[in-house]
Design a protein around this motif. Structure first.
Motif, short mmCIF file in Angstrom:
data_model
loop_
_atom_site.label_atom_id
_atom_site.label_comp_id
_atom_site.label_asym_id
_atom_site.label_seq_id
_atom_site.Cartn_x
_atom_site.Cartn_y
_atom_site.Cartn_z
N GLN A 121 -1.90 -3.51 -3.62
CA GLN A 121 -2.20 -4.84 -3.09
C GLN A 121 -1.36 -5.90 -3.78
O GLN A 121 -0.83 -6.80 -3.12
N ALA A 122 -1.19 -5.77 -5.09
CA ALA A 122 -0.38 -6.75 -5.82
C ALA A 122 1.08 -6.67 -5.39
O ALA A 122 1.77 -7.69 -5.29
N ILE A 123 1.58 -5.44 -5.13
CA ILE A 123 2.98 -5.28 -4.69
C ILE A 123 3.18 -5.91 -3.31
O ILE A 123 4.19 -6.61 -3.07
N LEU A 124 2.23 -5.69 -2.41
CA LEU A 124 2.34 -6.27 -1.08
C LEU A 124 2.29 -7.80 -1.13
O LEU A 124 3.06 -8.49 -0.44
N GLU A 125 1.38 -8.33 -1.94
CA GLU A 125 1.27 -9.79 -2.01
C GLU A 125 2.49 -10.43 -2.65
O GLU A 125 2.79 -11.60 -2.39
N ALA A 130 6.55 -8.51 3.55
CA ALA A 130 5.59 -7.47 3.93
C ALA A 130 4.22 -8.08 4.21
O ALA A 130 3.84 -9.11 3.65
N GLU A 131 3.53 -7.46 5.14
CA GLU A 131 2.16 -7.87 5.41
C GLU A 131 1.27 -7.40 4.27
O GLU A 131 1.55 -6.40 3.60
N ASN A 132 0.17 -8.11 4.04
CA ASN A 132 -0.68 -7.83 2.89
C ASN A 132 -1.59 -6.62 3.06
O ASN A 132 -2.30 -6.23 2.13
N GLU A 133 -1.60 -6.01 4.22
CA GLU A 133 -2.38 -4.82 4.46
C GLU A 133 -1.51 -3.75 5.12
O GLU A 133 -0.62 -4.07 5.92
N THR A 134 -1.75 -2.51 4.73
CA THR A 134 -0.99 -1.41 5.33
C THR A 134 -1.52 -1.13 6.73
O THR A 134 -2.64 -1.52 7.10
#
Length: 279
Positions: A121-125, A130-134
């Motif tokens: 989650q920290a990597i995505l944010e 990138a969107e914050n959810e897979t």
């Protein structure tokens, strides 16, 4: 004649009362006194015991529930003890500033592997593209990435996220954990046992005339004043002094009763002497 007889008895009782009062007033109450005590310390002093020592951290005076002032003290000893913790196979532990998964392979393993647990989650944010959810599809899990042209692309999570770091640790090796150096003592299929030394504190509360055990030795404790602690191994001599004090208290209590009864008897007889006679 009747009044003369009463006067004699009144004088006798008053004499008895005087003797009892004098004996009560002049009697010296015995006190506990430890002769040649092995320990004679004040607050802040140390008491050596074998290869260690106890420190007198407090001697103070306080009032109990009956309103009596009592003296008590506190002894403390710091000692080294061995602590341990088991990391079970598959569990997550925090080492450093990261989380790791414990993995142990085989029944006869002599080491375990710490596999970094990625904070997805920290990597995505942290990634603005990138969107914050897979995104989960029938064929797997993806990360939705939008490039500068606005085109949205699905990237498999195994390709998007970096490979987790792995660290192998064998029996007998050390690592830093919770601010201290720990040693891997044993590894089994179920988990790894880590051991380390820690400093613990033993606290002993000492009451007036209580029995205190230091090491393998029993002492009787005595506070002669609010700043001194004395302890002796001669418990029999202490018990003899206690018995002497009990005898004195019984003796003094008996004399007090004699004094009171004599005075009351004198008053009663004196009053009876002035009762008018019917004859």
């Amino acid at each position: 004649m009747q009044r003369r007889a009463v006067a004699v008895f009144v004088a006798l009782f008053l004499a008895i009362a005087g003797v009892a009062g004098a004996l009560t007033a002049t009697a010296d109450s015995p006190e506990i006194a430890l002769e040649n005590p092995e320990v004679d310390v004040s607050q802040g002093d140390s008491i050596p015991v074998d290869d260690e020592s106890y420190v007198v951290t407090d001697i103070s005076e306080s009032e109990n529930d009956e309103g009596q002032m009592i003296i008590s003290g506190t002894l403390e000893r710091n000692f080294t003890a061995e602590a341990s913790e088991t990391w079970t196979n598959g569990s997550t532990v925090s080492v450093g500033d990261r989380d790791w998964r414990v993995e142990i392979a085989g029944e006869n393993a002599t080491e375990f592997t710490l596999v970094e647990v990625l904070d997805r989650q920290a990597i995505l944010e942290a990634d603005d593209t990138a969107e914050n959810e897979t995104v989960t599809l029938d064929d797997g899990e993806y990360v939705a990435v939008t490039d500068d042209s606005g085109e949205r692309t699905l990237v498999p999570v195994d390709e998007y996220f970096p490979a987790p770091e792995e660290r192998s640790v064998a029996t007998g090796e050390t690592l830093e954990y919770n601010g201290q150096t720990v040693t891997v003592d044993e590894v089994t299929a179920d988990g790894a046992v880590l051991v380390w030394e820690t400093t613990e504190t033993e606290t002993i509360e000492v009451a007036q005339q209580s029995t205190v055990t230091l090491g393998d030795t029993d002492y009787i404790a005595h506070f002669p004043d609010a700043s001194t602690l004395r302890m002796s191994t001669d418990i029999e001599a202490y018990e003899a002094q206690v018995a002497e004090i009990d005898r004195f208290d019984q003796y003094n209590s008996g004399l007090s009763r004699v004094l009171i009864l004599s005075v009351l008897s004198s008053i009663m007889l004196a009053g009876m002497a002035f009762i008018p006679s019917r004859y």
